[in-house]
Write an enzyme that holds these catalytic residues in place. Structure first.
Site, mmCIF file in Angstrom:
data_model
loop_
_atom_site.group_PDB
_atom_site.id
_atom_site.type_symbol
_atom_site.label_atom_id
_atom_site.label_comp_id
_atom_site.label_asym_id
_atom_site.label_seq_id
_atom_site.Cartn_x
_atom_site.Cartn_y
_atom_site.Cartn_z
ATOM 1 C CG ASP A 185 -2.030 0.971 1.150
ATOM 2 O OD1 ASP A 185 -2.068 1.748 0.182
ATOM 3 O OD2 ASP A 185 -2.889 0.964 2.064
ATOM 4 C CG ASP A 186 -0.113 4.681 0.084
ATOM 5 O OD1 ASP A 186 -0.933 4.217 -0.731
ATOM 6 O OD2 ASP A 186 -0.424 5.487 0.974
ATOM 7 C CB CYS B 144 -6.495 2.878 -1.469
ATOM 8 S SG CYS B 144 -5.016 3.359 -0.582
ATOM 9 N NE ARG C 68 -5.804 -0.951 -1.791
ATOM 10 C CZ ARG C 68 -4.884 -1.610 -1.095
ATOM 11 N NH1 ARG C 68 -5.115 -2.832 -0.664
ATOM 12 N NH2 ARG C 68 -3.728 -1.040 -0.817
ATOM 13 C CE LYS D 220 -6.170 0.436 2.012
ATOM 14 N NZ LYS D 220 -5.327 1.640 1.982
ATOM 15 C CG HIS E 208 -9.834 1.208 0.990
ATOM 16 N ND1 HIS E 208 -8.826 2.129 0.882
ATOM 17 C CD2 HIS E 208 -10.941 1.907 1.382
ATOM 18 C CE1 HIS E 208 -9.281 3.325 1.202
ATOM 19 N NE2 HIS E 208 -10.563 3.211 1.521
ATOM 20 C CB SER F 287 -6.813 3.678 4.707
ATOM 21 O OG SER F 287 -6.828 3.554 3.313
ATOM 22 C CG HIS G 276 -1.995 3.945 3.834
ATOM 23 N ND1 HIS G 276 -2.393 4.753 4.879
ATOM 24 C CD2 HIS G 276 -2.768 4.282 2.773
ATOM 25 C CE1 HIS G 276 -3.373 5.544 4.445
ATOM 26 N NE2 HIS G 276 -3.617 5.288 3.177
ATOM 27 C CG ASP H 204 -2.402 0.946 -3.071
ATOM 28 O OD1 ASP H 204 -1.206 1.255 -2.899
ATOM 29 O OD2 ASP H 204 -3.316 1.401 -2.361
ATOM 30 C CG ASN H 205 -1.673 4.409 -4.129
ATOM 31 O OD1 ASN H 205 -2.711 3.921 -3.664
ATOM 32 N ND2 ASN H 205 -0.742 4.925 -3.352
ATOM 33 C CE LYS I 173 -2.737 7.609 -1.054
ATOM 34 N NZ LYS I 173 -2.816 6.973 0.264
HETATM 35 MG MG MG Z 1 -2.613 3.087 -1.377
#
Ligand code: MG
Length: 474
Positions: A45-46, A85, A89, A142, A144, A167, A241, A293-294, A314
């Site tokens: 994540d991130d 996010c 996803r 996660k 989301h 998150s 994240h 994811d980003n 992001k």
């Molecule tokens: Mg993310």
């Protein structure tokens, strides 16, 4: 031709197709129960494009991910389908741009605990498509994509779920006056984030200091339990994240500080999974993906990662927001130590996995993912030549081959308005991966081609209501 010759020729005509059909029946099915590969998708994540040692980070150590790259394939031009996010996803799990499922919005960029929407049941997730061909499925980490029961993983094809439904910085309960200081020295009690098993909350607030470790244990347990049948594991880490947490074994371990500790624990986690697959003798029959994811959350200073030489992070449709450090591992199938510069997208994981499993890619809707098998096996050119960059519902930029045209730009965060460009800003991403040199005026024909391609894509998009704008019923 005499009578016996005619009969002979007729027999040949009938016998040959029968023989052919019979041979086909005898041939081993490419995706029979024994050969259906297990599929594991590890999603950070991130995580930024430049945050792994094998992608050039000078002070974060990632020996297990480096090993995964050395034994598998590293992608240098691989994209998520959104810079934040929730939409990212949704695209990973459905193989479709989030604009098609309503999992994006210009008002709220992601789902929140006060959202009443989620991934519509009409969408077909990878878990659902693989279940149809006999896979056991689990989601760890996660989610989301909606925290109400009808949207949770167990309503979307996963046999089980263990993780945080949105998150890890949501459900904030820390005093307002602390402001952003809570991120500099994060404490578990600042957020009332739930940890869920299937549809039940089992811990609140979730102890985030051990979350990466516990996700890993749950993932390893699932692999052990399902070693004798095909399985699909979606392991979506809550980290890196912000707020950043790591278990005590990783405190002050990395030269890069807290952020580095967190990445090094994720690296440990990947090592545990690959080691387990090897010990169980499943490595030759399991494809493992690693991506994010980003891009990195740059507004959090040293608590955010790095996109390396890519621009922004992001939230933006510059390369740093959507190009991800991606690896694929499948010993004996993917050539070891290979580097692919072909275009790829997380949406392609959907289509490729279904093809490898001998399943059916949904034919009743537009699927944007392409089959990457030829790239993975190094048997041919990739099928992806285009990438569309959305921010919410706005088509901001379009890539075709090495060219990327930005029609609209805006920094990831802040109040600066959307800036429309006519003519678009144009970059040659292979010559200029940092998007520094606008070459629009030298290439009007390229701009014309990209505008036409973007228009063609838009004609395939049907408007659907946004799930992110639905409030939670009182
Ligand atoms: Mg993310």
């Amino acid at each position: 031709m005499n009578c016996s010759a005619r009969i002979d020729s007729k027999l040949k005509r009938t016998a040959f197709p029968l023989f052919f059909l019979f041979s086909l029946l005898l041939l081993p099915n490419v995706a029979s129960a024994e050969t259906k590969p297990n599929i594991i998708v590890v999603y950070a994540d991130d995580l930024g494009y430049g945050d792994l040692a094998c992608f050039g980070h000078p002070t974060i150590k990632t020996p297990h991910l480096d090993q995964m790259a050395a034994e598998g394939m590293k992608f240098t031009q691989f994209y998520s389908a959104a810079p934040v996010c929730t939409p990212s996803r949704a695209a990973l799990l459905t193989g479709r741009y989030p604009i098609r499922s309503g999992m994006c919005s210009d008002k709220r960029r992601v789902l929140f605990p006060n959202s009443g929407g989620g991934l519509p049941s009409s969408e077909i997730t990878l878990a659902e498509a693989l279940k149809e061909t006999g896979y056991q499925t689990a989601c760890v980490g996660k989610w989301h994509l909606g925290h109400l029961p009808e949207f949770l993983p167990t309503s979307h094809g996963f046999d089980s779920y263990y993780g945080i439904p949105y998150s890890n910085d949501m459900d904030r309960v820390a005093e307002r006056k602390l402001g952003r200081k809570i991120f500099l020295d994060p404490k578990v009690k600042y957020w009332n984030v739930p940890l869920m098993r299937d549809t039940k909350v089992i811990e609140r607030p979730a102890d985030q200091t051990t979350i990466t470790k516990r996700y890993t244990e749950a993932a390893v347990k699932f692999i052990q339990k399902n070693q004798k049948q095909p399985f699909y594991l979606y392991l979506a880490h809550s980290m890196p994240h912000v707020p950043l947490f790591r278990s005590k074994e990783f405190v002050d371990k990395s030269l890069r500080g807290l952020y580095g500790d967190v990445i090094e624990e994720i690296d440990w986690s990947v090592g545990q999974i690959l080691q387990e697959l090897k010990s169980l003798g499943l490595d030759q029959n399991t494809i493992v993906w690693f991506s994010s994811d980003n891009g990195p959350w740059l507004i959090f200073d040293q608590h955010g990662g790095s996109a390396g030489l890519l621009r922004e992070g992001k939230g933006s449709t510059w390369e740093g927001g959507m190009r991800e450090p991606t690896l694929a591992w499948w010993p004996g199938h993917i050539p070891s130590g290979s580097v692919s510069q072909e275009l790829g997208s997380t949406m392609d994981i959907f289509t490729t996995s279904i093809k490898l499993a001998g399943g059916n890619v949904p034919a009743d809707r537009v699927v944007d993912g392409v089959d990457l098998t030829s790239v993975l096996m190094d048997t041919g050119k990739g099928l992806r030549d285009e990438m569309v960059y959305y921010r919410g519902t706005k088509l901001m930029a379009f890539r075709k081959g090495p060219w990327k045209a930005h029609f609209i730009t805006k920094p990831a965060y802040g109040k600066e308005p959307f800036q429309e460009h006519d003519p678009p800003v144009l970059y040659h991403l292979e010559h200029d991966p940092s998007e520094k040199h606008d070459v629009a005026k030298d290439h009007p024909e390229v701009i014309k081609e990209l505008l036409a391609a973007a228009k063609k894509h838009q004609q395939t998009v049907k408007p659907v209501p946004s799930q992110l704008e639905i409030p939670l019923a009182k």
